[in-house]
Design a protein around this motif. Structure first.
Motif, PDB file in Angstrom:
ATOM      1  N   ASP A  21       0.833  -1.211   0.000  1.00  0.00           N
ATOM      2  CA  ASP A  21       0.000   0.000   0.000  1.00  0.00           C
ATOM      3  C   ASP A  21       0.866   1.259   0.000  1.00  0.00           C
ATOM      4  OD1 ASP A  21      -2.489  -1.290  -0.039  1.00  0.00           O
ATOM      5  OD2 ASP A  21      -2.375  -1.665   2.114  1.00  0.00           O
ATOM      6  N   ARG A  49       2.386   1.609  -3.563  1.00  0.00           N
ATOM      7  CA  ARG A  49       1.410   2.109  -4.562  1.00  0.00           C
ATOM      8  C   ARG A  49       1.090   3.584  -4.327  1.00  0.00           C
ATOM      9  NH1 ARG A  49      -0.274  -3.279  -4.163  1.00  0.00           N
ATOM     10  NH2 ARG A  49      -1.297  -2.856  -2.177  1.00  0.00           N
ATOM     11  N   GLY A  50       0.957   3.959  -3.058  1.00  0.00           N
ATOM     12  CA  GLY A  50       0.672   5.361  -2.757  1.00  0.00           C
ATOM     13  C   GLY A  50       1.810   6.264  -3.194  1.00  0.00           C
ATOM     14  N   ASN A  82     -15.022  -0.686 -25.217  1.00  0.00           N
ATOM     15  CA  ASN A  82     -15.302  -0.616 -23.784  1.00  0.00           C
ATOM     16  C   ASN A  82     -14.042  -0.706 -22.936  1.00  0.00           C
ATOM     17  OD1 ASN A  82     -18.170  -0.308 -23.721  1.00  0.00           O
ATOM     18  ND2 ASN A  82     -18.271  -2.390 -24.541  1.00  0.00           N
ATOM     19  N   ASP A  83     -12.904  -0.727 -23.580  1.00  0.00           N
ATOM     20  CA  ASP A  83     -11.642  -0.618 -22.856  1.00  0.00           C
ATOM     21  C   ASP A  83     -11.223   0.849 -22.977  1.00  0.00           C
ATOM     22  OD1 ASP A  83      -9.037  -0.503 -22.064  1.00  0.00           O
ATOM     23  OD2 ASP A  83      -8.431  -2.338 -23.091  1.00  0.00           O
ATOM     24  N   PHE A  84     -11.202   1.565 -21.869  1.00  0.00           N
ATOM     25  CA  PHE A  84     -11.080   3.021 -21.932  1.00  0.00           C
ATOM     26  C   PHE A  84      -9.660   3.537 -21.766  1.00  0.00           C
ATOM     27  CE2 PHE A  84     -15.662   3.292 -20.155  1.00  0.00           C
ATOM     28  CZ  PHE A  84     -16.137   2.819 -21.373  1.00  0.00           C
ATOM     29  N   GLN A 116     -24.787   7.599 -18.325  1.00  0.00           N
ATOM     30  CA  GLN A 116     -24.855   6.944 -17.035  1.00  0.00           C
ATOM     31  C   GLN A 116     -26.079   6.031 -16.977  1.00  0.00           C
ATOM     32  OE1 GLN A 116     -23.470   5.598 -14.661  1.00  0.00           O
ATOM     33  NE2 GLN A 116     -22.714   7.355 -13.524  1.00  0.00           N
ATOM     34  N   HIS A 174     -23.788  12.112  -9.648  1.00  0.00           N
ATOM     35  CA  HIS A 174     -22.718  12.095  -8.665  1.00  0.00           C
ATOM     36  C   HIS A 174     -22.013  13.455  -8.601  1.00  0.00           C
ATOM     37  CE1 HIS A 174     -20.442   8.860  -6.524  1.00  0.00           C
ATOM     38  NE2 HIS A 174     -19.734   9.930  -6.261  1.00  0.00           N
ATOM     39  N   GLN A 194     -14.922  10.898 -19.897  1.00  0.00           N
ATOM     40  CA  GLN A 194     -13.717  10.471 -19.183  1.00  0.00           C
ATOM     41  C   GLN A 194     -12.480  10.583 -20.070  1.00  0.00           C
ATOM     42  OE1 GLN A 194     -13.602   6.854 -16.595  1.00  0.00           O
ATOM     43  NE2 GLN A 194     -12.155   6.082 -18.107  1.00  0.00           N
ATOM     44  N   TRP A 229      -8.460   9.646 -20.180  1.00  0.00           N
ATOM     45  CA  TRP A 229      -7.363   8.917 -19.537  1.00  0.00           C
ATOM     46  C   TRP A 229      -6.213   9.880 -19.296  1.00  0.00           C
ATOM     47  CZ3 TRP A 229      -8.434   4.251 -17.777  1.00  0.00           C
ATOM     48  CH2 TRP A 229      -7.379   3.487 -17.250  1.00  0.00           C
ATOM     49  N   GLU A 252     -10.270  -6.599  -2.802  1.00  0.00           N
ATOM     50  CA  GLU A 252      -8.863  -6.246  -2.592  1.00  0.00           C
ATOM     51  C   GLU A 252      -8.467  -5.075  -3.506  1.00  0.00           C
ATOM     52  OE1 GLU A 252      -6.578  -7.162  -0.417  1.00  0.00           O
ATOM     53  OE2 GLU A 252      -4.960  -6.029  -1.372  1.00  0.00           O
ATOM     54  N   GLN A 297      -7.179  -1.428  -2.217  1.00  0.00           N
ATOM     55  CA  GLN A 297      -5.901  -0.838  -2.648  1.00  0.00           C
ATOM     56  C   GLN A 297      -6.122   0.559  -3.246  1.00  0.00           C
ATOM     57  OE1 GLN A 297      -3.741  -3.496  -5.233  1.00  0.00           O
ATOM     58  NE2 GLN A 297      -3.654  -5.127  -3.716  1.00  0.00           N
ATOM     59  N   VAL A 339      -4.642   4.164  -1.905  1.00  0.00           N
ATOM     60  CA  VAL A 339      -3.863   5.092  -2.743  1.00  0.00           C
ATOM     61  C   VAL A 339      -4.444   6.507  -2.615  1.00  0.00           C
ATOM     62  CG1 VAL A 339      -3.355   5.767  -5.128  1.00  0.00           C
ATOM     63  CG2 VAL A 339      -2.994   3.409  -4.404  1.00  0.00           C
ATOM     64  N   ARG A 340      -5.768   6.612  -2.695  1.00  0.00           N
ATOM     65  CA  ARG A 340      -6.399   7.931  -2.542  1.00  0.00           C
ATOM     66  C   ARG A 340      -6.059   8.516  -1.173  1.00  0.00           C
ATOM     67  NH1 ARG A 340     -12.604   7.802  -4.936  1.00  0.00           N
ATOM     68  NH2 ARG A 340     -12.110   6.849  -6.925  1.00  0.00           N
ATOM     69  N   ASN A 348     -17.056   5.312  -2.729  1.00  0.00           N
ATOM     70  CA  ASN A 348     -16.951   5.933  -4.062  1.00  0.00           C
ATOM     71  C   ASN A 348     -16.237   5.015  -5.043  1.00  0.00           C
ATOM     72  OD1 ASN A 348     -18.316   8.265  -3.418  1.00  0.00           O
ATOM     73  ND2 ASN A 348     -16.477   9.362  -2.779  1.00  0.00           N
ATOM     74  N   ASP A 398     -17.916   3.822  -8.372  1.00  0.00           N
ATOM     75  CA  ASP A 398     -17.251   4.208  -9.628  1.00  0.00           C
ATOM     76  C   ASP A 398     -16.885   3.002 -10.487  1.00  0.00           C
ATOM     77  OD1 ASP A 398     -17.437   6.808  -9.009  1.00  0.00           O
ATOM     78  OD2 ASP A 398     -15.335   7.078  -8.452  1.00  0.00           O
ATOM     79  N   ARG A 435     -18.287   0.361 -11.140  1.00  0.00           N
ATOM     80  CA  ARG A 435     -19.358  -0.192 -11.953  1.00  0.00           C
ATOM     81  C   ARG A 435     -19.518   0.550 -13.277  1.00  0.00           C
ATOM     82  NH1 ARG A 435     -23.235  -3.740  -9.874  1.00  0.00           N
ATOM     83  NH2 ARG A 435     -24.061  -3.477 -11.945  1.00  0.00           N
ATOM     84  N   ARG A 436     -19.045   1.774 -13.329  1.00  0.00           N
ATOM     85  CA  ARG A 436     -19.239   2.513 -14.578  1.00  0.00           C
ATOM     86  C   ARG A 436     -17.929   2.751 -15.310  1.00  0.00           C
ATOM     87  NH1 ARG A 436     -21.332   8.133 -11.872  1.00  0.00           N
ATOM     88  NH2 ARG A 436     -19.594   8.462 -10.502  1.00  0.00           N
ATOM     89  N   ARG A 437     -16.922   1.997 -14.948  1.00  0.00           N
ATOM     90  CA  ARG A 437     -15.631   2.198 -15.603  1.00  0.00           C
ATOM     91  C   ARG A 437     -15.121   0.887 -16.176  1.00  0.00           C
ATOM     92  NH1 ARG A 437     -12.120   6.657 -12.603  1.00  0.00           N
ATOM     93  NH2 ARG A 437     -13.731   8.235 -12.596  1.00  0.00           N
ATOM     94  N   ALA A 438     -15.125   0.823 -17.479  1.00  0.00           N
ATOM     95  CA  ALA A 438     -14.699  -0.420 -18.100  1.00  0.00           C
ATOM     96  C   ALA A 438     -13.217  -0.667 -17.924  1.00  0.00           C
ATOM     97  CB  ALA A 438     -15.060  -0.409 -19.567  1.00  0.00           C
ATOM     98  N   TRP A 439     -12.441   0.373 -17.543  1.00  0.00           N
ATOM     99  CA  TRP A 439     -11.007   0.130 -17.400  1.00  0.00           C
ATOM    100  C   TRP A 439     -10.726  -0.885 -16.328  1.00  0.00           C
ATOM    101  CZ3 TRP A 439      -9.156   1.122 -12.578  1.00  0.00           C
ATOM    102  CH2 TRP A 439      -9.807   2.076 -11.820  1.00  0.00           C
ATOM    103  N   ARG A 459     -12.025  -3.682 -16.069  1.00  0.00           N
ATOM    104  CA  ARG A 459     -11.897  -5.002 -16.697  1.00  0.00           C
ATOM    105  C   ARG A 459     -10.455  -5.241 -17.121  1.00  0.00           C
ATOM    106  NH1 ARG A 459     -16.704  -3.878 -20.751  1.00  0.00           N
ATOM    107  NH2 ARG A 459     -18.225  -3.271 -19.187  1.00  0.00           N
ATOM    108  N   ARG A 460      -9.817  -4.189 -17.645  1.00  0.00           N
ATOM    109  CA  ARG A 460      -8.450  -4.366 -18.101  1.00  0.00           C
ATOM    110  C   ARG A 460      -7.507  -4.598 -16.922  1.00  0.00           C
ATOM    111  NH1 ARG A 460      -6.001  -1.356 -23.149  1.00  0.00           N
ATOM    112  NH2 ARG A 460      -3.885  -2.090 -23.079  1.00  0.00           N
TER     113      ARG A 460
END
Lengths: 219, 163
Positions: free
Chosen positions: A29, A32-33, A134-136, A145, A152, A189, A191, B34, B38, B42-43, B66, B70, B72-76, B78-79
């Motif tokens: 952790d 990563r932070g 769908n890969d962003f 949405q 949100h 969104q 990237w 998990e 993580q 980080v946030r 959050n 979040d 659920r609406r972000r396909a990234w 999956r990657r």
């Protein structure tokens, strides 16, 4: 009513007992932070460098009384003003290609194309991107949405489409802008690797129109 | 250095609780739980200077909710989850009540979060409203509808099993 109470009782037993936290997890952790903090610093430094370069170029041009063509591209005013200059050197330009069903686009980052659409997603990428729409990752995307989702808000409101939208930064990953266009809950969104500024994200969103062919999902 | 040692102490004291909450929110998906934990930490690391003295626990819990909403609406996501080999065990192994966990999984994310925070985490309505950024009335209506949906789902499952 008693059936609800029975379900509530069963729900209370679902929470797993917290297990021990290992040194390895803590170290991971922290790592990563620290890495995310480093990426954030790098982006800020890069943005600052471009700003300084732009200021320096303008000063040089003024002193030498040279035409604008001597200035680097990032310092040149764009058709929408100087605020669109940014870290990665991308700028927004008018989109003149074919539109996709469900969305019309007014501007795209220079050199980008519309990769494709689904009923609720439009992906904008560099040419030749063969990944799923769908890969962003490394893309600019527009999403409707879900109908079940709640709008949100964040602590970073901006003006977009004549109303208030909300920016959300996911450090090291992407920045999203959520707004209502009068009929749809829209999420745009970008990237982080694109280097679009928040202003550019708003400007891109202002050029988006959602048509009746687009459909928000559920769930 | 002080920043880091304080952060480490927080992680050591609270990580397991956050992971347990994430496991409940994801209806038993331990791998996703998990990942969300993580991302939350980080946030927290990035905002540690502002929240460390009084608000770290509350900030972490809100960030976790959050992150869950979040993802659920972000396909990234999956990657990020792609791996070379399939997991060697089911993601929801070891859940105590598979029927109820399955019914929870079928709820829309905000409704599931309201039900989990209120009835699994046993938090007061006011705190759930704060975490979800909505009114207490919305929490009450979401949990009531969520419980009704759970009941209907469980009845349907029982009827299917009995027929």
């Amino acid at each position: 009513m008693s059936e609800h109470h029975e379900i509530e009782g069963r729900l209370r037993t679902l929470r797993p007992a917290p297990g021990p936290t290992t040194d390895e997890q803590v170290a991971g952790d922290v790592r990563r932070g620290a890495r995310a903090a480093g990426r954030r610093r790098a982006v800020r430094l890069a943005t600052g460098s471009v700003t300084l370069a732009a200021v320096g170029a303008v000063a040089f041009v003024a002193v030498a009384n040279q035409p604008d063509t001597t200035a680097p591209p990032s310092a040149a005013p764009t058709h929408r003003g100087a605020t669109t200059a940014k870290a990665a050197g991308l700028k927004l330009v008018d989109y003149t290609g074919a539109q996709q069903p469900g969305f019309t686009v007014g501007q795209v980052p220079e050199g980008f194309v519309l990769q494709g659409v689904s009923p609720a997603v439009l992906a904008v990428t560099r040419p030749g991107d063969a990944t799923d729409i769908n890969d962003f990752q490394d893309k600019l995307v527009v999403m409707l949405q879900s109908q079940d989702a709640t709008f949100h808000k964040t602590d970073h409101p901006v003006q977009v489409h004549g109303g208030t939208g909300y920016l959300r930064d996911e450090p090291g990953t992407a920045t999203t802008l959520e707004y209502m266009d009068g009929k749809h809950d829209v999420v745009v969104q970008a990237w982080d690797s694109l280097g679009l500024t928040d202003d550019q994200l708003v400007e891109f969103a202002d050029g988006i129109s959602v048509t009746d062919a687009a459909q928000a999902g559920v769930g | 250095m002080r920043h880091q040692s304080e952060y480490e102490a927080f992680v050591r004291a609270h990580r397991a609780e956050l992971l347990a909450t994430a496991t409940s929110l994801t209806a038993g998906d331990r791998h996703l739980a998990e990942d969300l934990t993580q991302a939350t930490l980080v946030r927290l690391y990035l905002h540690w200077g502002r929240v460390r003295e009084t608000k770290a626990g509350a900030y972490a819990r809100r960030a976790l909710v959050n992150c869950f909403l979040d993802h659920r609406r972000r396909a990234w996501v999956r990657r990020e989850h792609s791996v070379d080999a399939p997991p060697d065990r089911a993601v929801d192994d070891g859940v105590d009540d598979p029927e109820l966990t399955g019914a929870l999984r079928a709820l829309p994310p905000r409704m599931r979060a309201a039900v989990v925070l209120r009835h699994v985490e046993d938090l007061p309505v006011e705190e759930v409203a704060g975490l979800l950024g909505c009114s207490t009335g919305t929490v009450k209506s979401q949990t009531a509808r969520g419980l009704a949906k759970l009941r209907a789902h469980l009845l349907e499952t029982a009827n299917r099993g009995g027929s």
